[in-house]
Motif scaffolding. Structure first.
Motif, PDB file in Angstrom:
ATOM      1  N   UNK A 240       0.824  -1.215   0.000  1.00  4.72           N
ATOM      2  CA  UNK A 240       0.000   0.000   0.000  1.00  4.72           C
ATOM      3  C   UNK A 240       0.856   1.262   0.000  1.00  4.72           C
ATOM      4  N   UNK A 241       2.040   1.174   0.587  1.00  7.34           N
ATOM      5  CA  UNK A 241       2.890   2.355   0.725  1.00  7.34           C
ATOM      6  C   UNK A 241       3.681   2.683  -0.532  1.00  7.34           C
ATOM      7  N   UNK A 242       4.101   1.678  -1.279  1.00  4.23           N
ATOM      8  CA  UNK A 242       5.055   1.966  -2.361  1.00  4.23           C
ATOM      9  C   UNK A 242       4.716   1.347  -3.714  1.00  4.23           C
ATOM     10  N   UNK A 243       3.742   0.453  -3.782  1.00  5.71           N
ATOM     11  CA  UNK A 243       3.464  -0.174  -5.066  1.00  5.71           C
ATOM     12  C   UNK A 243       2.877   0.839  -6.049  1.00  5.71           C
ATOM     13  N   UNK A 244       3.396   0.892  -7.275  1.00  4.58           N
ATOM     14  CA  UNK A 244       2.806   1.777  -8.283  1.00  4.58           C
ATOM     15  C   UNK A 244       1.345   1.452  -8.558  1.00  4.58           C
ATOM     16  N   UNK A 245       0.953   0.199  -8.332  1.00  4.43           N
ATOM     17  CA  UNK A 245      -0.429  -0.210  -8.606  1.00  4.43           C
ATOM     18  C   UNK A 245      -1.436   0.490  -7.693  1.00  4.43           C
ATOM     19  N   UNK A 246      -0.981   0.971  -6.553  1.00  4.06           N
ATOM     20  CA  UNK A 246      -1.887   1.562  -5.580  1.00  4.06           C
ATOM     21  C   UNK A 246      -2.049   3.074  -5.801  1.00  4.06           C
ATOM     22  N   UNK A 247      -1.156   3.674  -6.536  1.00  3.96           N
ATOM     23  CA  UNK A 247      -1.239   5.122  -6.721  1.00  3.96           C
ATOM     24  C   UNK A 247      -2.581   5.522  -7.320  1.00  3.96           C
ATOM     25  N   UNK A 248      -3.198   6.500  -6.694  1.00  4.48           N
ATOM     26  CA  UNK A 248      -4.492   6.977  -7.155  1.00  4.48           C
ATOM     27  C   UNK A 248      -5.678   6.265  -6.534  1.00  4.48           C
ATOM     28  N   UNK A 249      -5.422   5.251  -5.697  1.00  5.52           N
ATOM     29  CA  UNK A 249      -6.503   4.509  -5.055  1.00  5.52           C
ATOM     30  C   UNK A 249      -6.678   4.977  -3.615  1.00  5.52           C
ATOM     31  N   UNK A 250      -7.911   5.035  -3.163  1.00  9.40           N
ATOM     32  CA  UNK A 250      -8.212   5.356  -1.771  1.00  9.40           C
ATOM     33  C   UNK A 250      -9.356   4.485  -1.279  1.00  9.40           C
ATOM     34  N   UNK A 251      -9.545   4.486   0.033  1.00 13.29           N
ATOM     35  CA  UNK A 251     -10.607   3.709   0.671  1.00 13.29           C
ATOM     36  C   UNK A 251     -10.468   2.210   0.396  1.00 13.29           C
ATOM     37  N   UNK A 252      -9.235   1.758   0.215  1.00 11.81           N
ATOM     38  CA  UNK A 252      -8.975   0.334   0.023  1.00 11.81           C
ATOM     39  C   UNK A 252      -8.479  -0.268   1.333  1.00 11.81           C
ATOM     40  N   UNK A 253      -8.631  -1.582   1.432  1.00 12.23           N
ATOM     41  CA  UNK A 253      -8.242  -2.328   2.628  1.00 12.23           C
ATOM     42  C   UNK A 253      -7.447  -3.534   2.154  1.00 12.23           C
ATOM     43  N   UNK A 254      -6.138  -3.481   2.371  1.00 13.21           N
ATOM     44  CA  UNK A 254      -5.249  -4.525   1.872  1.00 13.21           C
ATOM     45  C   UNK A 254      -4.833  -5.451   2.999  1.00 13.21           C
ATOM     46  N   UNK A 255      -4.862  -6.743   2.717  1.00 12.57           N
ATOM     47  CA  UNK A 255      -4.432  -7.755   3.673  1.00 12.57           C
ATOM     48  C   UNK A 255      -3.538  -8.764   2.999  1.00 12.57           C
ATOM     49  N   UNK A 256      -3.233  -9.863   3.682  1.00 14.23           N
ATOM     50  CA  UNK A 256      -2.363 -10.893   3.107  1.00 14.23           C
ATOM     51  C   UNK A 256      -2.908 -11.508   1.817  1.00 14.23           C
ATOM     52  N   UNK A 257      -4.205 -11.416   1.592  1.00 12.01           N
ATOM     53  CA  UNK A 257      -4.809 -11.962   0.377  1.00 12.01           C
ATOM     54  C   UNK A 257      -4.953 -10.910  -0.725  1.00 12.01           C
ATOM     55  N   UNK A 258      -4.399  -9.735  -0.518  1.00 10.34           N
ATOM     56  CA  UNK A 258      -4.549  -8.651  -1.485  1.00 10.34           C
ATOM     57  C   UNK A 258      -5.606  -7.669  -1.021  1.00 10.34           C
ATOM     58  N   UNK A 259      -6.348  -7.127  -1.960  1.00  8.66           N
ATOM     59  CA  UNK A 259      -7.411  -6.212  -1.566  1.00  8.66           C
ATOM     60  C   UNK A 259      -8.552  -7.016  -0.962  1.00  8.66           C
ATOM     61  N   UNK A 260      -8.950  -6.648   0.256  1.00 13.01           N
ATOM     62  CA  UNK A 260      -9.972  -7.394   0.985  1.00 13.01           C
ATOM     63  C   UNK A 260     -11.140  -6.480   1.340  1.00 13.01           C
ATOM     64  N   UNK A 261     -12.159  -7.059   1.910  1.00  8.68           N
ATOM     65  CA  UNK A 261     -13.371  -6.320   2.245  1.00  8.68           C
ATOM     66  C   UNK A 261     -13.416  -6.006   3.729  1.00  8.68           C
ATOM     67  N   UNK A 262     -13.770  -4.778   4.038  1.00  9.34           N
ATOM     68  CA  UNK A 262     -13.997  -4.377   5.424  1.00  9.34           C
ATOM     69  C   UNK A 262     -15.365  -4.878   5.865  1.00  9.34           C
ATOM     70  N   UNK A 263     -15.474  -5.301   7.109  1.00 13.39           N
ATOM     71  CA  UNK A 263     -16.785  -5.643   7.646  1.00 13.39           C
ATOM     72  C   UNK A 263     -17.626  -4.373   7.754  1.00 13.39           C
TER      73      UNK A 263
END
Length: 296
Positions: A240-263
């Motif tokens: 989330x801090x340095x991957x170019x893939x995340x630039x421009x994204x917000x309100x995401x929740x990343x875990x060990x499985x990648x982008x995950x869903x918040x309860x």
């Protein structure tokens, strides 16, 4: 990859230390925060030796004190021209009874919720100077296990339990970061991404304290063989801090499985706004101007 200036709170052990190490390997400038100066200086020496990157600095503050959080931000802003990534990693668990900080707030909520909200707000101007800034806040899968929110008692003076305080603090910080992003958007600031992560069940020293209730000590001891490594637990935060893939994204929740869903079981716009409003009430005295508002 562009060289970034990255501030990591709670970086003297566990997920924070591993993330700081990875950022140094990537070639970035890293500012590590700790609450014990000697330990932080030792970790700085270790990280420089391990990575071959001596571009590592130290800031010291006890995040149980919001006044100390303000001083931390002032020290950073007085030293660096900009901030590219803020990693709100520091967190803690406390004992089986309600405990107040010296400033009168519940300790778990202070370290896990109020401190990252305040630090993020105080560093917005530095993040705006980045080509594209990022705020990454470490939450927990336990955000789904705190039970029903008590929005008329956010600091749990009348409803405290060890698991409730930790779980709700990690839920509330997700909501608060959503509100922070809305505040930024309302101010016309679109160059700062705001996301949350969780490490899964990683082997860290979080909450290691004689104050931990006996039952929880037994639960944690039984779970240790099934926990993942610190290296694995740090991966979502590093991504989330340095991957170019995340630039421009917000309100995401990343875990060990990648982008995950918040309860979202307990989320409503009104509930989110109640948490944000309480945060602003608490941190407002430590801000340089009137606290911001954000609609959920």
């Amino acid at each position: 990859m562009d060289k970034k200036i990255i501030l990591v709170t709670g970086a003297t052990s566990g997920i924070g230390r591993e993330a700081a190490r990875a950022f140094l390997v990537q070639g970035h400038t890293v500012v590590i925060h700790g609450r014990n100066r000697d330990k932080a200086l030792n970790v700085r020496r270790e990280l420089a030796a391990e990575t071959g990157n001596g571009d590592v600095d130290v800031l010291v503050a006890d995040l149980e004190s919001l006044a100390a959080v303000r001083r931390l931000a002032e020290e950073f802003n007085g030293t660096y021209d900009q901030l590219d990534v803020l990693v709100n990693n520091a967190g803690n668990q406390y004992g089986g009874t309600w405990q107040a900080t010296a400033e009168g707030h519940e300790k778990t909520m202070t370290v896990n919720l109020f401190a990252p909200v305040l630090l993020s707000l105080l560093l917005i101007d530095s993040l705006k100077k980045s080509r594209h800034g990022r705020i990454v806040t470490v939450s927990s899968a336990s955000h789904a296990q705190g039970g029903r929110p008590y929005l008329d008692d956010i600091e749990l003076k009348d409803h405290y339990s060890y698991t409730r305080a930790y779980g709700l603090s990690k839920l509330y910080v997700i909501w608060a970061m959503r509100s922070l992003r809305k505040h930024l958007t309302g101010q016309g600031i679109g160059s700062i991404d705001v996301n949350c992560t969780h490490p899964g069940m990683a082997r860290t020293n979080l909450g290691e304290s004689d104050q931990r209730p006996l039952l929880m000590k037994l639960v944690f001891a039984a779970a240790v063989p099934f926990m993942s490594s610190v290296e694995k637990g740090a991966e979502p935060t590093i991504h989330a801090a340095t991957s170019p893939e995340v630039e421009g994204l917000s309100d995401r929740y990343f875990g060990p499985k990648g982008q995950e869903r918040v309860s979202e079981r307990h989320h409503t716009p009104a509930n989110e706004q109640a948490v944000w409003a309480h945060c602003m009430k608490v941190v407002g005295p430590y801000l340089p101007s009137e606290p911001p508002t954000a609609s959920a």
